[in-house]
Scaffold this active site. Sequence first.
Site, PDB file in Angstrom:
ATOM      1  N   ASP A  14       0.810  -1.223   0.000  1.00  0.00           N
ATOM      2  CA  ASP A  14       0.000   0.000   0.000  1.00  0.00           C
ATOM      3  C   ASP A  14       0.843   1.272   0.000  1.00  0.00           C
ATOM      4  O   ASP A  14       0.513   2.257   0.674  1.00  0.00           O
ATOM      5  CB  ASP A  14      -0.949   0.027   1.217  1.00  0.00           C
ATOM      6  CG  ASP A  14      -1.760  -1.236   1.361  1.00  0.00           C
ATOM      7  OD1 ASP A  14      -2.129  -1.820   0.328  1.00  0.00           O
ATOM      8  OD2 ASP A  14      -2.021  -1.648   2.504  1.00  0.00           O
ATOM      9  N   GLU A 186     -10.993   0.880  -4.124  1.00  0.00           N
ATOM     10  CA  GLU A 186     -10.423   1.377  -2.872  1.00  0.00           C
ATOM     11  C   GLU A 186      -9.141   2.139  -3.190  1.00  0.00           C
ATOM     12  O   GLU A 186      -8.799   2.370  -4.340  1.00  0.00           O
ATOM     13  CB  GLU A 186     -10.148   0.202  -1.924  1.00  0.00           C
ATOM     14  CG  GLU A 186      -9.242  -0.852  -2.518  1.00  0.00           C
ATOM     15  CD  GLU A 186      -9.083  -2.093  -1.652  1.00  0.00           C
ATOM     16  OE1 GLU A 186      -9.273  -2.001  -0.431  1.00  0.00           O
ATOM     17  OE2 GLU A 186      -8.768  -3.164  -2.193  1.00  0.00           O
TER      18      GLU A 186
END
Length: 533
Positions: A14, A186
């Site tokens: 991430d 997302e």
Amino acid sequence: MLIHNPVLRGFQPDASLIRAGDDYYMATSTFEWFPGVLIHHSRDLVHWRPLTRPLDRLSLLDLRGVPSSGGIWAPSLSWDNHTFYLCYTNVVGRRGVYKDLHNYLVTAPSIEGPWSEPVYLNASGFDHFLFHDDDGRKWIFNMQWDFRKNRNRFAGIIVQEYLPAARQLTGPVLQVTGGTDLGVTEGPMVYKKDGWYYLLVAEGGTGSRHAATLMRSRTVCGPYEADPDYPLLTTVGHPEHPLQKAGHGSLVETQHGDWYMAHICSRPLPDGSGLSPLGRETALQKVVWTDGGWLRLAVPGRLPQLAVPAPDLPPHPFAAEPERDHFDGGELGIHWNTLRVPADESWLTLRERPGFLRLYGRESLYSWNRQSLVARRLQSLRCQVETCVEFAPESFAQMAGLVLYYDESDHYYLRISHDEERGRHLTVVINQQGRYDESDDYVNIDDWEKCRLRAVIRDETAQFYCSADGQEWKPVGPPLYTGVLADEYASKLSFTGAFVGVCVQDLRGTSLHADFDYFDYLEEADNGYGLSD
């Protein structure tokens, strides 16, 4: 000069990539490991070093009791007017249809802090990103979670204005996109270029269908339209590719106008299982703008590249990490992590016996609260780790040793203990999917002053060893399958990676300690994937 992928090896997912002047920084998720958020630094996009971990006190991050693969999800960095901003999520519950989570924002005048006390943002979803518009206004983007029956759990990307002076969100909450047919939208990241607002999102889920999709709008609040030729990046349909799970991108522009994208990837075991014990890692790809105002990989197609042309910047290598940690400093090095709780003198000390790491035994390896465990990421599947421990247990409830750890359900533990039949002894504890077992191979060490413990990892196999003198080494327990330490093992939905470290348990509650003299972490020159480290 080339960028060799992955640039951040081992569990480093991430990535949020920014440039501040001539310095590049990437923040990655840390989930249940403390301190929270790991920030790496580079000046050439080729060489990277772990620099700082901002969430280093309980007022910023309390992980006690959070589930495995909860905690810190997808932090995002930004920089504006000489101030660094960090958004982060603390997922405290993830059972069933619900996500119990809390989202925060902290600021600092320097990337190394000091970081402010947190501003509470919301709890509507995760993956928060703070966008600084050129008119001075600031906007928080995040995905929205919808637990209702017959609804899409990933209910699109929403935006709300943030007022820095008031330290709060204000105004309406607007949905800017529902995502594409890839689903699981997302990880929003927002950029402005040539009058367009660009929204880069992760889609397809964190597994084998992961992807990165670019969208754009003429207004910050959208609606955003997807690139007609989406996705920008994915390995879907190419199970043979060495970098799987490609997705969740973050963009940066260099000093000379070149663009690069950081993204998630994983390197599966060579046995064809698709399992990735190293977890989700971070790679960099060069991207270029088309005449129509969309991004494409510099190499045609959607597949990530193992080697990428580096920007025209002066090389800036960093000193190599020492292979042995002698534990002779006043505090743990940046590679070390604890589970859920800060390292403090009540259970971990480098001062009581200088040159040793002393751990006081606390709860079991199943605990979500007070473990005495110190570990580092496994970054190569061709490596060897070793430690030397002094430990005098009096009961089967007192244990210490070397652990290969994914979570409380899946780990391997070469541990010293004591019982009324075997005396002081070594054996291997095997936990798979929460099922406890012990190897039938017990080594009596009653007359050993010190116990040297070693794990040798070769792709899908790990083998423990022990030695009284460091010269003669005896295997302990059977060869162990490293795929058990992967987030996809047995189809579980987890998000971290394998760690290796040392730990102590005292289930009698008497806090018996163990002393660790050193810790070695040695990788082979070739990491097993055709790339030299």
